[in-house]
Design a protein around this motif. Structure first.
Motif, PDB file in Angstrom:
ATOM      1  N   SER A 168      -1.069  -1.353   7.649  1.00 32.67           N
ATOM      2  CA  SER A 168      -1.684  -0.316   8.479  1.00 32.67           C
ATOM      3  C   SER A 168      -2.870   0.333   7.786  1.00 32.67           C
ATOM      4  O   SER A 168      -2.930   0.416   6.549  1.00 32.67           O
ATOM      5  N   LEU A 169      -3.805   0.822   8.584  1.00 30.14           N
ATOM      6  CA  LEU A 169      -4.971   1.540   8.055  1.00 30.14           C
ATOM      7  C   LEU A 169      -4.541   2.828   7.378  1.00 30.14           C
ATOM      8  O   LEU A 169      -5.091   3.211   6.331  1.00 30.14           O
ATOM      9  N   GLU A 170      -3.557   3.499   7.937  1.00 26.55           N
ATOM     10  CA  GLU A 170      -3.062   4.737   7.348  1.00 26.55           C
ATOM     11  C   GLU A 170      -2.474   4.482   5.965  1.00 26.55           C
ATOM     12  O   GLU A 170      -2.765   5.204   5.001  1.00 26.55           O
ATOM     13  N   ARG A 171      -1.664   3.436   5.840  1.00 30.45           N
ATOM     14  CA  ARG A 171      -1.063   3.134   4.547  1.00 30.45           C
ATOM     15  C   ARG A 171      -2.126   2.664   3.548  1.00 30.45           C
ATOM     16  O   ARG A 171      -2.049   2.966   2.349  1.00 30.45           O
ATOM     17  N   TYR A 172      -3.115   1.947   4.045  1.00 32.90           N
ATOM     18  CA  TYR A 172      -4.200   1.502   3.158  1.00 32.90           C
ATOM     19  C   TYR A 172      -4.931   2.693   2.550  1.00 32.90           C
ATOM     20  O   TYR A 172      -5.265   2.696   1.355  1.00 32.90           O
ATOM     21  N   ARG A 173      -5.156   3.721   3.347  1.00 30.63           N
ATOM     22  CA  ARG A 173      -5.794   4.927   2.797  1.00 30.63           C
ATOM     23  C   ARG A 173      -4.894   5.566   1.738  1.00 30.63           C
ATOM     24  O   ARG A 173      -5.388   6.079   0.723  1.00 30.63           O
TER      25      ARG A 173
END
Length: 368
Positions: A168-173
């Motif tokens: 996920s993009l959120e987890r990547y951040r």
């Protein structure tokens, strides 16, 4: 123009192989891929090792000695896998030195059964770093919520980390935040930041597999038209996030102290849908400062017939956002998709790890 693999390299993409085995090392196969295919790194995982142990007799001599010594099954697994990783690191050492430490990396994963345990993950990362004892090693730590503090702590201690299972993009951040925090702690401790390297392994094909199944189930013309595109949109927006974070003031301060950026690594790039081009997750994810780790079949497909057309990521962000919005609009909950994929990813590696333990247990018994 050179081969497709050379064109990838020229475009700023590091080609890593998602495979390792004793037979490949013994035969010179890995060295040949470095020399002839431009491979500049290697990744491994429990599934790869379980497969390697099931083929041929390359491990027999070491397993016989381990059986004679009466070591535990888990110690035997670590001895066998560390041996291969150490050998692979030695093969790639010239690449490591020529690239100033950017490439020539070989990754070894912590026991996936520890994915939800911060303290034990960190302890194992330290143990593996000591056991392999090569500067071009990377320790793979999953990007679970519990893995994030272990990633920060490992980096702070000077351990290079390949962060795996990012969907996920959120987890990547959150992963990039863990990276920055780790380097800031390393700087405070007086460590040489230029020696600490990291990649963030953003998984690709599994996203399409799950989303496309849900789109097919919805079955409308609008939903079906969205198939085969979500993984690329997700990865491209990850690169947009990477550009944002690594152009900020916080990163600039670390870069001034000698730090190297945490590069995005496209993982799970073997195409699983036969209706899609077999090089899709390579040709459509070309961007500078990235890594693409490919299974052997994908590597050979790229070498044979891929068309590299330059940067296929930057300039695509608006369309990528629009696609994810459209997928949500037809009824696919992307937050649920990535949560499921993370849980399945951990479970699959645990299953492979247990298969590896069972295989080694049987071979130890046969040699005792």
């Amino acid at each position: 123009m050179g081969s497709p693999l050379q064109q990838l390299s020229d475009a700023g993409v590091s080609v890593w192989l998602d495979d390792i085995s004793r037979q490949q090392l013994r035969s010179g196969g890995l060295a040949a891929l470095v020399a002839e295919r431009g491979v500049v790194g290697v990744t491994s995982n429990p599934t790869i090792f379980a497969k390697a142990l099931s083929e041929g007799d390359a491990y027999d001599s070491q397993l016989r000695d381990l059986a004679v010594r009466g070591v535990s099954v888990e110690e035997a697994v670590r001895s066998v896998t560390a041996y291969d990783i150490r050998w692979g690191a030695d093969v790639l050492r010239p690449v490591y030195e020529a690239s100033g430490g950017v490439d020539g990396r070989v990754s070894l994963e912590v026991d996936p059964r520890l994915a939800r345990d911060t303290e034990r993950t960190l302890a194992e990362a330290r143990a593996l770093w000591w056991l392999v004892d090569r500067p071009n090693l990377m320790i793979k730590i999953p990007a679970t919520v519990e893995g994030l503090p272990a990633i920060t702590a490992a980096l702070a201690e000077g351990i290079s980390v390949n962060v795996t299972l990012i969907f996920s993009l959120e987890r990547y951040r959150a992963v990039m935040e863990a990276f920055l925090a780790g380097l800031e702690q390393a700087r405070e401790a007086g460590r040489d930041l230029s020696s600490i390297h990291s990649v963030a392994s953003f998984f690709v094909s599994r996203v399409d597999t799950e989303v496309d199944a849900r789109l097919a189930k919805i079955g409308t013309e609008e939903a079906v038209a969205l198939r085969g595109k979500t993984a690329l949109a997700n990865a491209r927006l990850a690169y947009a996030a990477y550009e944002e974070v690594f152009s900020g003031e916080r990163w600039a301060a670390l870069a001034a102290a000698g730090a190297r950026p945490q590069r995005p690594l496209w993982a799970s790039t073997g195409v699983k849908d036969p209706e899609l081009p077999d090089t899709l997750y390579v040709t459509e994810l070309v961007a500078p400062g990235t890594v693409n780790t490919m299974p052997r079949a994908t590597l050979e497909a790229v070498a044979d017939h891929a068309r590299i057309t330059g940067d296929t990521v930057r300039g695509s962000y608006e369309a990528a956002r629009a696609h994810l919005d459209a997928v949500e609009a037809v009824g696919v909950n992307l937050a649920d998709v990535v949560e499921k994929l993370e849980a399945e990813g951990v479970d699959k590696f645990v299953t492979s790890w247990e298969e590896l333990l069972e295989r080694v247990s049987q071979q130890l018994a046969a040699h005792s």
